[in-house]
Design a protein around this motif. Structure first.
Motif, PDB file in Angstrom:
ATOM      1  N   LEU A  31       0.745  -1.251  -0.093  1.00  0.00           N
ATOM      2  CA  LEU A  31       0.115   0.042  -0.032  1.00  0.00           C
ATOM      3  C   LEU A  31       0.784   1.172   0.008  1.00  0.00           C
ATOM      4  CD1 LEU A  31      -2.823  -1.058   2.781  1.00  0.00           C
ATOM      5  CD2 LEU A  31      -3.070  -0.948   0.069  1.00  0.00           C
ATOM      6  N   GLY A  32       2.022   0.956  -0.065  1.00  0.00           N
ATOM      7  CA  GLY A  32       2.995   2.325   0.029  1.00  0.00           C
ATOM      8  C   GLY A  32       3.233   2.884   1.390  1.00  0.00           C
ATOM      9  N   ILE A  33       2.811   2.098   2.407  1.00  0.00           N
ATOM     10  CA  ILE A  33       3.201   2.628   3.765  1.00  0.00           C
ATOM     11  C   ILE A  33       4.639   2.041   4.149  1.00  0.00           C
ATOM     12  CG2 ILE A  33       2.018   3.045   6.176  1.00  0.00           C
ATOM     13  CD1 ILE A  33      -0.522   1.921   4.909  1.00  0.00           C
ATOM     14  N   SER A  34       5.417   3.115   4.678  1.00  0.00           N
ATOM     15  CA  SER A  34       6.714   2.737   5.228  1.00  0.00           C
ATOM     16  C   SER A  34       6.722   1.955   6.542  1.00  0.00           C
ATOM     17  CB  SER A  34       7.546   4.026   5.248  1.00  0.00           C
ATOM     18  OG  SER A  34       7.122   4.850   6.515  1.00  0.00           O
ATOM     19  N   PRO A  35       7.426   1.079   6.550  1.00  0.00           N
ATOM     20  CA  PRO A  35       7.485   0.361   8.072  1.00  0.00           C
ATOM     21  C   PRO A  35       7.475   1.196   9.014  1.00  0.00           C
ATOM     22  CG  PRO A  35       9.001  -0.584   6.333  1.00  0.00           C
ATOM     23  CD  PRO A  35       8.249   0.576   5.813  1.00  0.00           C
ATOM     24  N   ALA A  36       8.300   2.313   9.012  1.00  0.00           N
ATOM     25  CA  ALA A  36       8.405   3.421  10.185  1.00  0.00           C
ATOM     26  C   ALA A  36       7.012   3.939  10.412  1.00  0.00           C
ATOM     27  CB  ALA A  36       9.572   4.457   9.758  1.00  0.00           C
ATOM     28  N   ALA A  37       6.358   4.095   9.440  1.00  0.00           N
ATOM     29  CA  ALA A  37       4.874   4.784   9.634  1.00  0.00           C
ATOM     30  C   ALA A  37       4.105   4.068  10.324  1.00  0.00           C
ATOM     31  CB  ALA A  37       4.440   5.231   8.129  1.00  0.00           C
ATOM     32  N   VAL A  38       4.060   2.658   9.914  1.00  0.00           N
ATOM     33  CA  VAL A  38       3.441   1.244  10.573  1.00  0.00           C
ATOM     34  C   VAL A  38       3.710   1.496  11.903  1.00  0.00           C
ATOM     35  CG1 VAL A  38       3.057  -1.153  10.772  1.00  0.00           C
ATOM     36  CG2 VAL A  38       3.232   0.010   8.404  1.00  0.00           C
ATOM     37  N   GLU A  39       5.131   1.493  12.263  1.00  0.00           N
ATOM     38  CA  GLU A  39       5.579   1.312  13.715  1.00  0.00           C
ATOM     39  C   GLU A  39       4.922   2.465  14.756  1.00  0.00           C
ATOM     40  OE1 GLU A  39       9.570   0.855  12.998  1.00  0.00           O
ATOM     41  OE2 GLU A  39       9.484  -1.402  13.769  1.00  0.00           O
ATOM     42  N   VAL A  40       4.554   3.576  14.047  1.00  0.00           N
ATOM     43  CA  VAL A  40       4.301   4.555  14.671  1.00  0.00           C
ATOM     44  C   VAL A  40       2.591   4.722  14.896  1.00  0.00           C
ATOM     45  CG1 VAL A  40       3.811   7.209  14.789  1.00  0.00           C
ATOM     46  CG2 VAL A  40       6.067   6.256  14.268  1.00  0.00           C
ATOM     47  N   LEU A  41       2.081   4.220  13.614  1.00  0.00           N
ATOM     48  CA  LEU A  41       0.526   4.216  13.607  1.00  0.00           C
ATOM     49  C   LEU A  41      -0.109   2.954  14.332  1.00  0.00           C
ATOM     50  CD1 LEU A  41       0.048   5.372   9.960  1.00  0.00           C
ATOM     51  CD2 LEU A  41      -0.716   6.776  11.885  1.00  0.00           C
ATOM     52  N   LEU A  42       0.557   1.924  14.314  1.00  0.00           N
ATOM     53  CA  LEU A  42      -0.049   0.707  14.842  1.00  0.00           C
ATOM     54  C   LEU A  42      -0.259   0.688  16.345  1.00  0.00           C
ATOM     55  CD1 LEU A  42      -1.323  -1.936  13.893  1.00  0.00           C
ATOM     56  CD2 LEU A  42       0.959  -2.951  14.375  1.00  0.00           C
ATOM     57  N   PRO A  43       0.559   1.353  17.016  1.00  0.00           N
ATOM     58  CA  PRO A  43       0.273   1.752  18.609  1.00  0.00           C
ATOM     59  C   PRO A  43      -0.589   2.549  18.818  1.00  0.00           C
ATOM     60  CG  PRO A  43       2.707   1.525  18.225  1.00  0.00           C
ATOM     61  CD  PRO A  43       1.899   1.623  16.916  1.00  0.00           C
ATOM     62  N   LEU A  44      -0.823   3.679  17.807  1.00  0.00           N
ATOM     63  CA  LEU A  44      -1.793   4.703  18.018  1.00  0.00           C
ATOM     64  C   LEU A  44      -3.300   4.147  17.929  1.00  0.00           C
ATOM     65  CD1 LEU A  44      -1.951   7.673  18.613  1.00  0.00           C
ATOM     66  CD2 LEU A  44      -1.963   7.999  16.175  1.00  0.00           C
ATOM     67  N   VAL A  45      -3.246   3.356  16.679  1.00  0.00           N
ATOM     68  CA  VAL A  45      -4.609   2.505  16.624  1.00  0.00           C
ATOM     69  C   VAL A  45      -5.068   1.695  17.607  1.00  0.00           C
ATOM     70  CG1 VAL A  45      -5.763   0.799  15.156  1.00  0.00           C
ATOM     71  CG2 VAL A  45      -4.508   2.537  13.880  1.00  0.00           C
ATOM     72  N   TRP A  70       6.966   2.470  20.736  1.00  0.00           N
ATOM     73  CA  TRP A  70       7.392   3.609  20.610  1.00  0.00           C
ATOM     74  C   TRP A  70       9.024   3.904  21.350  1.00  0.00           C
ATOM     75  CZ3 TRP A  70       2.576   7.136  21.187  1.00  0.00           C
ATOM     76  CH2 TRP A  70       1.874   6.963  19.949  1.00  0.00           C
ATOM     77  N   PRO A  71       9.153   3.257  22.521  1.00  0.00           N
ATOM     78  CA  PRO A  71      10.387   3.260  22.943  1.00  0.00           C
ATOM     79  C   PRO A  71      11.643   2.792  22.089  1.00  0.00           C
ATOM     80  CG  PRO A  71       9.002   2.846  24.666  1.00  0.00           C
ATOM     81  CD  PRO A  71       8.324   2.478  23.439  1.00  0.00           C
ATOM     82  N   ASP A  72      11.100   1.783  21.624  1.00  0.00           N
ATOM     83  CA  ASP A  72      12.255   0.835  20.822  1.00  0.00           C
ATOM     84  C   ASP A  72      12.243   1.622  19.475  1.00  0.00           C
ATOM     85  OD1 ASP A  72      12.145  -2.414  19.285  1.00  0.00           O
ATOM     86  OD2 ASP A  72      13.822  -1.014  19.811  1.00  0.00           O
ATOM     87  N   VAL A  73      11.421   2.304  18.843  1.00  0.00           N
ATOM     88  CA  VAL A  73      11.479   2.700  17.656  1.00  0.00           C
ATOM     89  C   VAL A  73      11.961   4.242  17.584  1.00  0.00           C
ATOM     90  CG1 VAL A  73      10.042   3.843  15.853  1.00  0.00           C
ATOM     91  CG2 VAL A  73       9.552   1.689  16.561  1.00  0.00           C
ATOM     92  N   LEU A  74      11.591   4.840  18.608  1.00  0.00           N
ATOM     93  CA  LEU A  74      12.094   6.236  18.779  1.00  0.00           C
ATOM     94  C   LEU A  74      13.155   6.368  19.670  1.00  0.00           C
ATOM     95  CD1 LEU A  74       8.789   7.816  19.916  1.00  0.00           C
ATOM     96  CD2 LEU A  74       9.643   8.016  17.708  1.00  0.00           C
ATOM     97  N   TRP A  75      13.642   5.694  20.636  1.00  0.00           N
ATOM     98  CA  TRP A  75      14.815   5.837  21.530  1.00  0.00           C
ATOM     99  C   TRP A  75      15.504   4.495  21.549  1.00  0.00           C
ATOM    100  CZ3 TRP A  75      10.008   7.167  24.106  1.00  0.00           C
ATOM    101  CH2 TRP A  75       9.551   8.532  24.006  1.00  0.00           C
ATOM    102  N   ASP A  76      15.373   3.468  20.999  1.00  0.00           N
ATOM    103  CA  ASP A  76      16.199   2.383  21.090  1.00  0.00           C
ATOM    104  C   ASP A  76      16.278   1.752  22.135  1.00  0.00           C
ATOM    105  OD1 ASP A  76      19.400   1.390  19.524  1.00  0.00           O
ATOM    106  OD2 ASP A  76      17.450   0.747  19.059  1.00  0.00           O
ATOM    107  N   VAL A  77      15.013   1.792  22.813  1.00  0.00           N
ATOM    108  CA  VAL A  77      15.037   1.194  24.440  1.00  0.00           C
ATOM    109  C   VAL A  77      13.936   0.034  24.032  1.00  0.00           C
ATOM    110  CG1 VAL A  77      14.371   1.669  26.791  1.00  0.00           C
ATOM    111  CG2 VAL A  77      15.692   3.375  25.571  1.00  0.00           C
TER     112      VAL A  77
END
Lengths: 280, 106
Positions: free
Chosen positions: A178-192, A229-236
């Motif tokens: 669908l043209g959605i980047s993995p990074a966007a998925v990692e941010v959007l999925l927790p939000l959903v 999010w901690p993993d994606v954003l701060w590598d924690v």
């Protein structure tokens, strides 16, 4: 024990007629009844005042009952046993178990099977405990039409949430297409996940009149963001058991407290005497 | 409906059958649900089995409620519900009570 009611007990030297024309010689009556008696037929020979502990439930019912509050109180009692709280908390633990299995065996299907098995076992246990623990103590009732509509709406909300979850995970699966980047998925999925949990548990809180479900919605909703999010954003990376455990702990604590309190407050009622013909 | 028709000006009759505290508790708890079993009423009203049984008999005799005996598996179950007459009687009673108390200032 509740409030005390002061009763004025009088001995009446006389009689009064009741509405069905019986003559009733009353040796004990309340001030209201005295006022109703014709004075020329009443001679108080002695009086005393006794104080009687009154069951609060009786008092509430006799004081111009607020029927809406009574219905809400009766229904809410069935969520005060703590069982639903424990179910929700243990479901979160089951989800963490799935995450551990996935990391350990590197198999999504194994993780899914474990989570599903745990969820089914929890739901069955919940229903059995409702029958074995709650029903002998609180009895059983069929709610009125308005409450039944609310319960049906709650079930629809849960079904909608499940469908949304499936759709969201489906979208993740085909995100690349669908043209959605993995990074966007990692941010959007927790939000959903977060919005879904808040909305569904918020709807349940409103429809079932259980305010603490709003709080549970926030806790349940934070699972996704806390894991990803901690993993994606701060590598924690927060281990799933820790993330789920931290968020499930308050729910389990409240559920346990409520269950212990429930078992203390509500005894199992003995069997009715045969002559009452009230076998349950 | 058992109405108290004694008294002169200012007296408002109320249904004496419902006016008794235990029966009022039974009626109001049944009003807010469609039906309930005896254990539910016992727990909600705080009555004893004997007390509950005797009041239910009186209310049923007046046509205010119906009882249905069935089995849930091997367990006997008594389901109790207000009849339409009983629901109407409780609403009338409530109006009578409000009317009686209305002249009393806060």
């Amino acid at each position: 024990m509740g409030r005390l009611v002061y009763s004025l007990n009088v001995s009446l030297d006389g009689f009064f007629e009741t509405s069905d024309k019986r003559l009733d010689y009353s040796r004990r009556t309340t001030p209201t009844s005295i006022r109703e008696l014709p004075l020329d037929r009443l001679c108080i020979t002695e009086y005393s005042v006794t104080k009687t502990p009154v069951d609060e439930r009786m008092t509430m019912a006799t004081q111009l009952p607020n029927l809406k509050a009574l219905e809400r109180q009766a229904f809410a009692k069935f969520y005060d046993d703590g069982l639903f709280d424990l179910l929700l908390g243990l479901m979160m633990i089951a989800l963490s178990l799935g995450a551990v299995i996935q990391d350990w065996l590197d198999s999504e299907s194994a993780a899914f099977a474990v989570m599903l098995a745990a969820a089914v076992a929890l739901v069955i246990s919940f229903k059995v405990l409702r029958v074995r623990l709650v029903r002998p103590r609180l009895g059983d009732f069929r709610p009125g039409p308005e409450r039944r509509h609310r319960i049906a709406a709650t079930r629809l909300a849960l079904l909608g949430s499940f469908v949304l979850g499936v759709v969201a995970f489906g979208v993740v699966g085909v995100a690349g297409g669908l043209g959605i980047s993995p990074a966007a998925v990692e941010v959007l999925l927790p939000l959903v996940w977060f919005v879904n949990a808040i909305v569904v548990l918020g709807i349940m809180a409103y429809l079932l009149d259980v305010p603490r479900f709003y709080f549970y919605g926030v806790l349940f909703g934070l699972v996704g963001p806390l894991l990803i999010w901690p993993d994606v954003l701060w590598d924690v990376r927060i281990p799933p058991p820790l993330a789920f455990g931290i968020l499930a702990a308050p729910i389990l604590a409240i559920g346990t407290w409520k269950l212990v309190r429930f078992l203390k407050i509500y005894p199992v009622h003995g069997a009715p005497e045969p002559e009452t013909n009230l076998g349950d | 409906m058992a109405t108290d028709d004694r008294g002169g000006a200012g007296q408002v009759g109320v249904d004496r059958l419902i006016h008794e505290p235990a029966r009022l508790a039974i009626m109001t708890n049944l009003f807010v649900v469609e039906s309930a079993n005896a254990t539910y009423l016992l727990q909600q009203t705080g009555l004893t089995w004997g007390n509950l049984g005797s009041h239910l008999v009186k209310l049923e005799a007046a046509g205010y409620l119906s009882t249905d005996k069935s089995f849930r598996g091997k367990q006997p179950q008594t389901t109790i519900a207000l009849t339409p007459v009983g629901r109407a009687a409780l609403l009338v009673y409530r109006r009578q009570l409000f009317a009686a108390l209305d002249p009393i200032s806060e």
